[in-house]
Design a protein around this motif. Structure first.
Motif, PDB file in Angstrom:
ATOM      1  N   GLY A   1       0.692  -1.127  -0.157  1.00 27.69           N
ATOM      2  CA  GLY A   1      -0.148   0.057   0.048  1.00 27.69           C
ATOM      3  C   GLY A   1       0.783   1.332   0.001  1.00 27.69           C
ATOM      4  O   GLY A   1       0.574   2.359  -0.598  1.00 27.69           O
ATOM      5  N   PHE A   2       2.005   1.311   0.809  1.00 31.55           N
ATOM      6  CA  PHE A   2       2.779   2.517   0.922  1.00 31.55           C
ATOM      7  C   PHE A   2       3.302   2.844  -0.633  1.00 31.55           C
ATOM      8  O   PHE A   2       3.588   3.658  -0.833  1.00 31.55           O
ATOM      9  CB  PHE A   2       3.915   2.043   1.939  1.00 31.55           C
ATOM     10  CG  PHE A   2       4.962   2.903   2.036  1.00 31.55           C
ATOM     11  CD1 PHE A   2       4.858   4.125   2.838  1.00 31.55           C
ATOM     12  CD2 PHE A   2       6.233   3.166   1.074  1.00 31.55           C
ATOM     13  CE1 PHE A   2       5.649   5.355   3.124  1.00 31.55           C
ATOM     14  CE2 PHE A   2       7.196   4.217   1.438  1.00 31.55           C
ATOM     15  CZ  PHE A   2       6.846   5.430   2.037  1.00 31.55           C
ATOM     16  N   ILE A   3       3.822   1.824  -1.323  1.00 30.76           N
ATOM     17  CA  ILE A   3       4.492   1.994  -2.588  1.00 30.76           C
ATOM     18  C   ILE A   3       3.360   2.433  -3.606  1.00 30.76           C
ATOM     19  O   ILE A   3       3.594   3.280  -4.359  1.00 30.76           O
ATOM     20  CB  ILE A   3       5.176   0.604  -3.053  1.00 30.76           C
ATOM     21  CG1 ILE A   3       6.403   0.373  -2.252  1.00 30.76           C
ATOM     22  CG2 ILE A   3       5.383   0.745  -4.603  1.00 30.76           C
ATOM     23  CD1 ILE A   3       7.170  -0.832  -2.585  1.00 30.76           C
ATOM     24  N   TYR A   4       2.260   1.686  -3.565  1.00 29.70           N
ATOM     25  CA  TYR A   4       1.253   2.065  -4.737  1.00 29.70           C
ATOM     26  C   TYR A   4       0.736   3.692  -4.349  1.00 29.70           C
ATOM     27  O   TYR A   4       0.460   4.494  -5.170  1.00 29.70           O
ATOM     28  CB  TYR A   4      -0.037   1.251  -4.256  1.00 29.70           C
ATOM     29  CG  TYR A   4      -1.113   1.529  -5.357  1.00 29.70           C
ATOM     30  CD1 TYR A   4      -1.123   0.889  -6.790  1.00 29.70           C
ATOM     31  CD2 TYR A   4      -1.892   2.655  -5.254  1.00 29.70           C
ATOM     32  CE1 TYR A   4      -1.955   1.342  -7.567  1.00 29.70           C
ATOM     33  CE2 TYR A   4      -3.114   2.867  -6.042  1.00 29.70           C
ATOM     34  CZ  TYR A   4      -2.927   2.057  -7.245  1.00 29.70           C
ATOM     35  OH  TYR A   4      -3.738   2.841  -8.108  1.00 29.70           O
ATOM     36  N   ASP A   5       0.463   4.001  -3.131  1.00 27.09           N
ATOM     37  CA  ASP A   5      -0.035   5.321  -2.709  1.00 27.09           C
ATOM     38  C   ASP A   5       1.057   6.459  -3.156  1.00 27.09           C
ATOM     39  O   ASP A   5       0.794   7.398  -3.499  1.00 27.09           O
ATOM     40  CB  ASP A   5      -0.257   5.457  -1.274  1.00 27.09           C
ATOM     41  CG  ASP A   5      -1.542   4.776  -0.979  1.00 27.09           C
ATOM     42  OD1 ASP A   5      -2.289   4.454  -1.548  1.00 27.09           O
ATOM     43  OD2 ASP A   5      -1.828   4.590   0.277  1.00 27.09           O
ATOM     44  N   ARG A   6       2.352   5.985  -3.229  1.00 26.92           N
ATOM     45  CA  ARG A   6       3.375   7.028  -3.550  1.00 26.92           C
ATOM     46  C   ARG A   6       3.818   6.953  -5.181  1.00 26.92           C
ATOM     47  O   ARG A   6       4.375   7.722  -5.578  1.00 26.92           O
ATOM     48  CB  ARG A   6       4.497   6.983  -2.649  1.00 26.92           C
ATOM     49  CG  ARG A   6       4.375   7.376  -1.208  1.00 26.92           C
ATOM     50  CD  ARG A   6       5.002   6.988  -0.244  1.00 26.92           C
ATOM     51  NE  ARG A   6       4.697   7.472   1.286  1.00 26.92           N
ATOM     52  CZ  ARG A   6       3.597   7.300   1.694  1.00 26.92           C
ATOM     53  NH1 ARG A   6       2.724   6.529   1.222  1.00 26.92           N
ATOM     54  NH2 ARG A   6       3.168   8.035   2.713  1.00 26.92           N
ATOM     55  N   THR A   7       3.703   5.875  -5.917  1.00 27.78           N
ATOM     56  CA  THR A   7       4.070   5.653  -6.945  1.00 27.78           C
ATOM     57  C   THR A   7       3.033   5.500  -7.937  1.00 27.78           C
ATOM     58  O   THR A   7       3.074   5.690  -9.254  1.00 27.78           O
ATOM     59  CB  THR A   7       4.832   4.610  -7.240  1.00 27.78           C
ATOM     60  OG1 THR A   7       4.400   3.203  -7.095  1.00 27.78           O
ATOM     61  CG2 THR A   7       6.273   4.488  -6.327  1.00 27.78           C
ATOM     62  N   GLY A   8       1.821   5.174  -7.624  1.00 20.02           N
ATOM     63  CA  GLY A   8       0.656   4.943  -8.662  1.00 20.02           C
ATOM     64  C   GLY A   8       0.643   3.558  -8.967  1.00 20.02           C
ATOM     65  O   GLY A   8      -0.058   3.327 -10.123  1.00 20.02           O
ATOM     66  N   SER A   9       1.746   2.617  -8.637  1.00 20.55           N
ATOM     67  CA  SER A   9       1.611   1.339  -9.280  1.00 20.55           C
ATOM     68  C   SER A   9       2.118   0.366  -8.347  1.00 20.55           C
ATOM     69  O   SER A   9       2.988   0.772  -7.402  1.00 20.55           O
ATOM     70  CB  SER A   9       2.719   1.474 -10.445  1.00 20.55           C
ATOM     71  OG  SER A   9       3.264   0.231 -10.835  1.00 20.55           O
ATOM     72  N   TYR A  10       2.130  -0.894  -8.692  1.00 20.99           N
ATOM     73  CA  TYR A  10       2.654  -2.030  -7.768  1.00 20.99           C
ATOM     74  C   TYR A  10       3.975  -2.610  -8.238  1.00 20.99           C
ATOM     75  O   TYR A  10       4.433  -3.568  -7.710  1.00 20.99           O
ATOM     76  CB  TYR A  10       1.395  -3.089  -7.689  1.00 20.99           C
ATOM     77  CG  TYR A  10       0.347  -2.779  -6.615  1.00 20.99           C
ATOM     78  CD1 TYR A  10       0.650  -2.639  -5.318  1.00 20.99           C
ATOM     79  CD2 TYR A  10      -0.778  -2.427  -7.047  1.00 20.99           C
ATOM     80  CE1 TYR A  10      -0.582  -2.454  -4.382  1.00 20.99           C
ATOM     81  CE2 TYR A  10      -2.009  -2.357  -6.277  1.00 20.99           C
ATOM     82  CZ  TYR A  10      -1.692  -2.141  -5.116  1.00 20.99           C
ATOM     83  OH  TYR A  10      -3.013  -1.954  -4.006  1.00 20.99           O
ATOM     84  N   ASP A  11       4.313  -2.174  -9.326  1.00 21.18           N
ATOM     85  CA  ASP A  11       5.756  -2.651 -10.167  1.00 21.18           C
ATOM     86  C   ASP A  11       6.727  -2.714  -9.129  1.00 21.18           C
ATOM     87  O   ASP A  11       7.421  -3.860  -9.191  1.00 21.18           O
ATOM     88  CB  ASP A  11       6.025  -2.000 -11.443  1.00 21.18           C
ATOM     89  CG  ASP A  11       4.968  -2.159 -12.697  1.00 21.18           C
ATOM     90  OD1 ASP A  11       3.888  -2.827 -12.280  1.00 21.18           O
ATOM     91  OD2 ASP A  11       5.112  -1.432 -13.412  1.00 21.18           O
TER      92      ASP A  11
END
Length: 409
Positions: free
Chosen positions: A365-375
């Protein structure tokens, strides 16, 4: 050759009834836990929260599960599994009911995180495996671990699919209350285990604390824990965020349930097969292959452009290497340290697994909220999968003998 119990007789109808009951507990407990990722989108839409809030709640759940699992397991090994499983059912019912009505992040963290974490720890597959391995012959113990994970996988398929259907037909809150009713059924199922107490194997001379000290001094034990911690990170990310990931790449929400179902179906057969293979093949080598091929499959999620059929195919492949790591892990612990305190040892190993799950659920969730992606998260999961593969290379499978207490007439 006919299998016999530790007391020297062929497993009775009661023993097989206990195996079925323990499998039902694993089905209900793990199936409920893995279905919670389906609620991400409807909860966020209803409450106006972000993905990190939902991810943190399930991360807390995983952390509480991991921290409390050794204590629940030791309690079960020393006092019996039934009361532990019943307490887990109670925590689960409170947690799921509270989730349905929580209207603040703090309340969602308490019910969805703390209470559900205690529920899944008290009613976990590790308690089930520990209870049943004490009443079956050594030749069946790896199979029992595989059967418990197979039941868990079947629960994932059935309860994830039903939850998605209930959300679409009813609403997400009613769906959570239905799951709470399902977990209440864990208590009567657990009562069946009381019938086979006379079939339990004799206790070793060493106490649970002495066995833990023995494990703590074993390099192989800590390598197993390290690899299983990475496995937990994969699971925490996958069960929490894969349904949301599928929506984020432009596929419909129902595709998330289909994806988790595809993963669960192949996981069901792979986990059973892994447990069966562990009876005749090197469990260490099984783990090395499983971690390495899981990591390779995860790379495909970022290297390929996914439409729905390809995504479902990849999820089915990922399912082959998903929970199939658990039977050889449990089998290794039983092979090295003996079966009597396997529940406690699995509890300690699961503590590492759930710490990894905490990190995976939150970090996704942290990465998605800051990058807009799960990559980026997929890259991290793949890299750590290869690390887990390498970590298991030096594991020694040689048993550590423990004296057994004389039978008391």
């Amino acid at each position: 050759m006919t299998a016999t119990t530790a007391s020297g007789v062929r497993p009775s109808t009661i023993v097989y009834a206990c195996i079925v009951a323990a499998s039902l507990v694993a089905f209900l407990s793990f199936g409920t836990r893995t279905s919670l990722g389906i609620f991400l989108e409807p909860v966020l839409q209803a409450r106006g929260w972000d993905r990190e809030t939902f991810g943190l709640a399930l991360a807390i759940q995983n952390l509480v599960w991991g921290l409390s699992q050794p204590f629940f397991s030791a309690w079960a090994d020393s006092k019996g599994s039934v009361r532990v499983l019943c307490s887990g059912a109670l925590f689960y019912v409170i947690g799921l009911t509270g989730m349905a009505f929580a209207d603040t992040p703090l309340a969602f963290y308490i019910f969805g995180g703390v209470f559900n974490g205690l529920g899944v720890a008290g009613a976990s597959w590790t308690i089930c495996v520990g209870a049943v391995t004490r009443i079956v012959p050594p030749a069946m113990q790896s199979w029992i671990a595989g059967l418990a994970i197979t039941a868990s996988s079947l629960g994932q398929i059935v309860l994830t699919t039903l939850s998605q259907g209930f959300i679409m037909v009813l609403d997400w809150q009613t769906s959570l209350l239905i799951l709470a009713g399902c977990t209440a059924c864990i208590a009567p199922a657990a009562m069946v285990l009381l019938l086979a107490r006379k079939d339990a194997i004799p206790a070793p001379r060493s106490s649970v604390s002495e066995t833990l000290k023995l494990a703590a001094g074993s390099r192989s034990f800590w390598l197993i824990v390290f690899g299983f911690t990475i496995c937990g990170l994969h699971a925490g990310f996958g069960f929490t965020h894969i349904p949301g990931y599928i929506v984020s790449i432009g596929l419909p929400p129902e595709a998330g349930a289909m994806a988790m179902g595809a993963l669960g179906i192949t996981n069901l057969f792979a986990s059973y097969t892994s447990g069966a293979l562990g009876q005749t093949r090197s469990k260490r080598k099984l783990l090395i292959w499983i971690y390495g091929l899981r990591a390779a499959t995860m790379l495909a999620f970022v290297l390929l452009t996914l439409d729905q059929p390809l995504m479902l195919a990849l999820m089915a492949v990922l399912g082959i290497f998903w929970m199939s790591s658990i039977p050889p892990t449990a089998g290794l612990l039983g092979q090295i340290f003996g079966p009597y305190y396997i529940g406690t040892l699995l509890g300690v190993v699961s503590c590492g697994h759930q710490f990894g799950s905490f990190v995976g659920a939150w970090l996704g969730g942290f990465i998605y909220d800051r990058t807009g992606s799960y990559d980026l998260m997929w890259w991290i999961c793949a890299a750590l999968g290869f690390v887990a593969m390498v970590a298991n290379l030096p594991v020694k499978e040689k048993p550590i003998e423990q004296a057994v207490k004389p039978a008391v007439s």
